[in-house]
Design a protein around this motif. Structure first.
Motif, PDB file in Angstrom:
ATOM      1  N   VAL A  80       6.587  31.660  32.932  1.00 20.33           N
ATOM      2  CA  VAL A  80       7.421  30.816  33.797  1.00 20.33           C
ATOM      3  C   VAL A  80       6.908  30.947  35.220  1.00 20.33           C
ATOM      4  O   VAL A  80       6.867  32.046  35.783  1.00 20.33           O
ATOM      5  CB  VAL A  80       8.906  31.222  33.724  1.00 20.33           C
ATOM      6  N   LEU A  81       6.514  29.835  35.776  1.00 14.61           N
ATOM      7  CA  LEU A  81       5.992  29.788  37.139  1.00 14.61           C
ATOM      8  C   LEU A  81       7.121  29.354  38.066  1.00 14.61           C
ATOM      9  O   LEU A  81       7.586  28.213  37.999  1.00 14.61           O
ATOM     10  CB  LEU A  81       4.817  28.808  37.207  1.00 14.61           C
ATOM     11  N   LYS A  82       7.593  30.252  38.924  1.00 15.74           N
ATOM     12  CA  LYS A  82       8.673  29.913  39.855  1.00 15.74           C
ATOM     13  C   LYS A  82       8.661  30.890  41.024  1.00 15.74           C
ATOM     14  O   LYS A  82       8.175  32.013  40.912  1.00 15.74           O
ATOM     15  CB  LYS A  82      10.035  29.943  39.152  1.00 15.74           C
ATOM     16  N   HIS A  83       9.181  30.415  42.150  1.00 22.24           N
ATOM     17  CA  HIS A  83       9.297  31.234  43.364  1.00 22.24           C
ATOM     18  C   HIS A  83       7.959  31.837  43.796  1.00 22.24           C
ATOM     19  O   HIS A  83       7.912  32.915  44.397  1.00 22.24           O
ATOM     20  CB  HIS A  83      10.315  32.362  43.163  1.00 22.24           C
ATOM     21  N   LEU A  89       4.416  34.399  38.787  1.00 21.38           N
ATOM     22  CA  LEU A  89       4.262  34.091  37.374  1.00 21.38           C
ATOM     23  C   LEU A  89       4.978  35.164  36.571  1.00 21.38           C
ATOM     24  O   LEU A  89       4.552  36.323  36.536  1.00 21.38           O
ATOM     25  CB  LEU A  89       2.778  34.037  36.985  1.00 21.38           C
ATOM     26  N   PHE A  90       6.102  34.788  35.947  1.00 25.39           N
ATOM     27  CA  PHE A  90       6.899  35.714  35.149  1.00 25.39           C
ATOM     28  C   PHE A  90       6.465  35.606  33.690  1.00 25.39           C
ATOM     29  O   PHE A  90       6.356  34.501  33.145  1.00 25.39           O
ATOM     30  CB  PHE A  90       8.388  35.383  35.262  1.00 25.39           C
ATOM     31  N   LEU A  91       6.242  36.737  33.052  1.00 24.72           N
ATOM     32  CA  LEU A  91       5.824  36.784  31.655  1.00 24.72           C
ATOM     33  C   LEU A  91       6.954  37.366  30.814  1.00 24.72           C
ATOM     34  O   LEU A  91       7.352  38.520  30.999  1.00 24.72           O
ATOM     35  CB  LEU A  91       4.555  37.634  31.510  1.00 24.72           C
ATOM     36  N   TYR A  92       7.473  36.529  29.892  1.00 22.68           N
ATOM     37  CA  TYR A  92       8.569  36.933  29.013  1.00 22.68           C
ATOM     38  C   TYR A  92       8.062  37.082  27.592  1.00 22.68           C
ATOM     39  O   TYR A  92       7.023  36.534  27.210  1.00 22.68           O
ATOM     40  CB  TYR A  92       9.692  35.887  29.039  1.00 22.68           C
TER      41      TYR A  92
END
Length: 540
Positions: free
Chosen positions: A183-186, A189-192
């Motif tokens: 998820v690319l935000k703020h 790059l967040f990896l879930y």
């Protein structure tokens, strides 16, 4: 003596010198107009705005670009994108896979349990986290730091092997262990571990990275194939001029045949299941690293995505015109798909210098065939505006196709795109030489075009108008830096262009497009079987 004056007056105004004298007079009394490129560009924009005003369009409508507004709303920390990705510390060549294969499969429990709680148990740590640990320890030894991670010292069997030597089974295991829902935000790059996005495995702060495609020497045709990946190039302190220079040198060197260059410690590689998804992620990551930036005039500017990776948005009015045109008449029904396809490609290219150069060369080839009046020198193109739309082809008519391969079709061509060229030449009046600049705009070209493909060994597509097409030109001469408009002069020029069309592009005359180049061959302009295969053998 009055009779002599009358004769001289009649001779001068009615003889061969009439046109040059008119031009000379108009030049002398005409208002001054600068003929440098910037002034000509501004002059053209003013004319376009005046035409738009006459059509009732609001000011700035022709130059408005909705894409630029959307870009500002979707860049920097406002950028958002999500999807399944594979994130590694090494560059791999992952083949495409159907994402549906992973629908009933969630990431290993190893990944969520170990990476989520920061455990350093080597038996429960994912390949990605082990790679991170190994690189992080190396970074600490080198005095560098990365984004964070566990402090264990695991070592994965797959990662101890050269990525280029892994077989299909090993690659599958690496993909399985390092597949995340990104998820690319703020600006991060967040990896879930899955699409529920409840537990974050890792966070990559994009402000520390430069987005690039890797390997750097990959050809354009393979930029989004399995041979390439997205590289989050760790740039450390790029504000330092020396650091910026080092990054530039390494990226440029890695774009050559030098395959020894590797990204610095702390870099990541992002892969996707499908090739076209890689392109989406690449541009999304670039938008996320594009932030407000003031030029410094140094090499650091070359590393800023907001400057060097700024999209070239088409003008919204041109897209609206394309949509309106392909839906305007019944004649568009049979070729609607084709005109939409060609028109969209045109709008993606028409502001690039490469496309302008291509069109300029094509126009120059036609101008070389025009015989200029005796009082004008050779014509040189100094500026070109490729217009705002491509030609539209409608009402296709099949004419013939025989067993030898000869093919003939006919279509109606309509062009109202406003192609504009600025021509420079010299004017000769009474042993005097003056520079002259002509602005010629093609307002309309309409007629039936015949396309012909001859039997082998012909290697080209022949085309011509079946009869003289309707052509409207707007000619605005600028003579020796003075603006001039006069019907006699413009009529002569328009007649010359019409003659050129009539003598080269109206049946029985035809022109051609080359389908198969034969440069450097002994027998030219054909597709002889022996010659083609013999040439290949010579090149080998």
């Amino acid at each position: 003596m009055p009779w002599l004056i009358t004769i001289l007056f009649t001779y001068v105004l009615g003889g061969l010198t009439f046109v040059p004298l008119v031009i000379l007079s108009l030049w002398y009394f005409a208002p001054y107009v600068a003929n440098d490129s910037d002034s000509l560009e501004q002059f053209t924009q003013e004319l376009n705005e005046e035409e738009a005003r006459k059509r009732g369009e609001p000011p700035g409508f022709k130059s408005f670009k909705a894409g630029e507004i959307l870009e500002k709303e979707q860049s920097d920390v406002k950028a958002y994108f999500e999807g399944w990705i594979i994130v590694t510390r090494e560059h791999y060549q992952f083949p495409q896979v159907d994402p549906e294969l992973f629908k009933n499969y969630s990431n290993d429990n190893e990944i969520s349990s170990a990476a989520g709680n920061g455990s350093n148990n080597s038996n429960n740590t994912s390949s990605f986290m082990k790679m991170f640990t190994k690189r992080n320890n190396n970074n600490n030894n080198n005095g560098n730091s990365s984004d964070g991670g566990d402090n264990g010292s695991g070592k994965d069997e797959d990662e101890s092997t050269d990525p280029a030597t892994l077989d299909t089974k090993q690659l599958r295991q690496v993909r399985k262990k390092n597949r995340f829902f990104g998820v690319l935000k703020h600006g991060n790059l967040f990896l879930y571990s899955d699409e529920e996005k409840k537990d974050v495995q890792h966070v990559i702060v994009l402000s520390h990275y430069l987005v690039a495609l890797w390997p750097r020497n990959t050809r354009d045709g393979s930029l989004f194939s399995k041979k390439s990946s997205i590289c989050l190039y760790y740039k450390n302190n790029s504000a330092d001029p020396k650091s910026s220079q080092f990054i530039l040198d390494q990226l440029l060197r890695s774009g050559s045949e030098d395959t020894t260059v590797v990204p610095p410690p702390g870099s990541y590689f992002v892969h996707t299941d499908l090739n076209h998804q890689r392109e989406d992620w690449y541009f999304s990551l670039i938008r996320a690293t594009s932030h407000p930036y003031i030029k410094t005039g140094t090499k650091k500017d070359l590393l800023e995505a907001s400057i060097m990776a700024k999209p070239m948005h088409f003008k919204t009015a041109d897209m609206i015109e394309l949509i309106q045109t392909i839906n305007s008449t019944e004649g568009q029904l049979s070729t609607k798909w084709f005109n939409a396809f060609v028109g969209r490609i045109f709008l993606g290219l028409y502001q690039t210098e490469e496309f302008k150069f291509f069109i300029k060369k094509k126009v120059e080839m036609r101008l070389n065939k025009i015989k200029t009046p005796g009082f004008l020198d050779d014509i040189l193109i100094t500026h070109i505006d490729v217009g705002h739309s491509a030609p539209f082809l409608t009402n296709p008519k099949f004419q013939s196709l025989n067993t030898e391969g000869e093919t003939k079709i006919e279509l109606n061509l309509l062009y109202q795109g406003g192609l504009s060229i600025t021509l420079a030449t010299k004017l000769f009046v009474f042993k005097r030489e003056m520079d002259i600049t002509l602005k010629i705009k093609l307002l309309k070209l309409h007629g039936d075009v015949v396309f012909l493909i001859k039997p082998p060994p012909s290697n080209r597509l022949w085309y011509s108008f079946s009869k003289m097409p309707e052509m409207k030109l707007d000619i605005q001469p600028v003579v020796s830096s003075r603006s001039m408009n006069y019907n006699v002069v413009t009529k002569i020029i328009q007649n010359k262009f019409e003659d050129a069309i009539k003598e080269s592009l109206v049946l029985p005359f035809m022109d051609d497009f080359v389908l198969y180049p034969t440069d450097g061959e002994i027998f030219r302009g054909d597709c002889f079987k022996f010659r083609c295969s013999f040439s290949v053998r010579l090149k080998k």
